[in-house]
Design an enzyme around this catalytic site. Sequence first.
Site, PDB file in Angstrom:
ATOM      1  CG  HIS A 117      -1.849  -1.156   1.267  1.00  0.00           C
ATOM      2  ND1 HIS A 117      -1.740  -2.144   2.220  1.00  0.00           N
ATOM      3  CD2 HIS A 117      -2.865  -1.525   0.456  1.00  0.00           C
ATOM      4  CE1 HIS A 117      -2.659  -3.065   2.004  1.00  0.00           C
ATOM      5  NE2 HIS A 117      -3.360  -2.717   0.933  1.00  0.00           N
TER       6      HIS A 117
ATOM      7  CB  THR B 286      21.830  10.205 -39.918  1.00  0.00           C
ATOM      8  OG1 THR B 286      22.545  10.393 -41.160  1.00  0.00           O
ATOM      9  CG2 THR B 286      20.324  10.157 -40.184  1.00  0.00           C
TER      10      THR B 286
ATOM     11  N   PRO C 238      23.353  12.611 -32.024  1.00  0.00           N
ATOM     12  CG  PRO C 238      22.239  10.965 -30.840  1.00  0.00           C
ATOM     13  CD  PRO C 238      22.005  12.233 -31.578  1.00  0.00           C
TER      14      PRO C 238
END
Length: 542
Positions: free
Chosen positions: A217, A471, A527
């Site tokens: 809980h 890219t 990246p």
Amino acid sequence: MAHFIDARSTLVNDAVDGLVAASGGRLARLDGDPGIRVVLRAAPDSGKVAVVSGGGSGHEPAHAGFVGPGLLSAAVCGDVFASPSVDAVLAGILAVTGPAGCLLVIKNYAGDRLNFGLAAERARALGHKVETVIVSDDIALPDAKQPRGVAGTLFVHKVAGHAAEAGEPLETVAALARRAAGAAKSLGIAVSTCTIPGSARSERLAEGQAELGLGIHGEPGAERIALPKASELARMMAERLARSVPGADGLALLVNNLGSASALEMQILTRAVLATDLGRRVRLLLGPAPLMTALDMHGASLSVLPLDDALERALSEPVPVPAWPAAVRVEPPILRPVPEGLAGEAFAPSHDAVTAARIRAVAEALIRAEGSLNSLDAKVGDGDAGTTFAGAARAVQADLDRLPQTEPAALCRALAERIGRAVGGSSGVLGSIFFAATASALADGAAWPEALGQGVARVQGYGGAKAGDRTLLDALIPAVEALKNGDLAAAAAAARAGAEATAGMERAGAGRSSYLAAGDLAGVQDPGAAGVAAAFAALAGA
């Protein structure tokens, strides 16, 4: 925190309706009072003992998800983490109980004991045969006078449901259930609290902390620990559980996802538990699966039950309930050898100081850049670009002395093989294609710039990207073009400029970034392009 709900006041009723609607006619619910939320079988068998359980919602699929032949006859759903009312429990009993009687399976929480207990008394007063079993399987606090009922309750559901389905009388069903309830033991671990839908999330754990021995809980655990590796965590939990079931040769193990642990984590934890001394005593495995959850808690619990013939038969019997995990016998893993034909070309090592220095410099640069490239990729991709580049670099670095450094074509073929084997997904394949195509051009007599250009052309052809698509090609193409003048420094500068230019590109034509809006890409370098720039900078520096 955002949730998929209409209103907090109706979320349990809405969820019950969704469960019943998705059951294909297998389930039904009681209608007429919105405060009475009882899920029952659409085709009950009134001639057999009814098994009823339930409690607060937020533990799905428990309890309503386990209504079906061989398990529960009905489940009574309270508000989130709150016991259902006496009237709701009584309604569930009356809806499914015939002359054979009813067994109530109750988790050991005060609200459940009181409400289910009073409902049982009222049902008896109406002439029904009702037995109860209270489950208190939690071992988090060894000296607790009232241990909590947690995921070990599911063993009781299955044992009682199996006996009832077999037509056993109420006394036998209750006795088997009490035997299972008395023997089941559980222990939980979590690295986050849970969030009640419609409420703000509150965190009490720092990064790297975990709570051991918690309830279902969102209450604090029995102790706060620094989260160890999965194998150490499994050993710690298994040792505590083993002390609670001494001498039992055959165990059932239930591995329960408390809500938001990933499937990968649960598989790792399962493997680690089975490798412990306790795990080697396990004969039946249930899970890993989300069975008795605590909403979105990132955690897991382990429950064990010492087996005898009757309990093992009950747990092994299949049931037509989608949420219930089939018990499987624990067997040694089946291992088969890797097929022949994957070894590839055998390369004779050769050594060249300049070539080795350049490879080493690129590898070290990409390994250093792992964190920064991952940070970039977390903004526009899936956050692992740096790890991908670094993985390839480490694989090449580890084999550096075994590479044919003095033979350019063979070197590129070897790099293609190493990268393809070390790096998964499209990145590894594209890297292999690049170096394999470069190797073919070198073998045909091309100089390095021309050969690298052939590699770029093949990557474009197979990958489907081009310059301007945001890219790695946006750094690689200008770098290889600049190399035609034999100037590594110019190539590095061109790669850097190409990578920086990707931060201003509002659309990506390929890769995961192509699914993002312009606002998510603005100001963020691709990246892959940044990784290529780091590699050429290292080459120039070497």
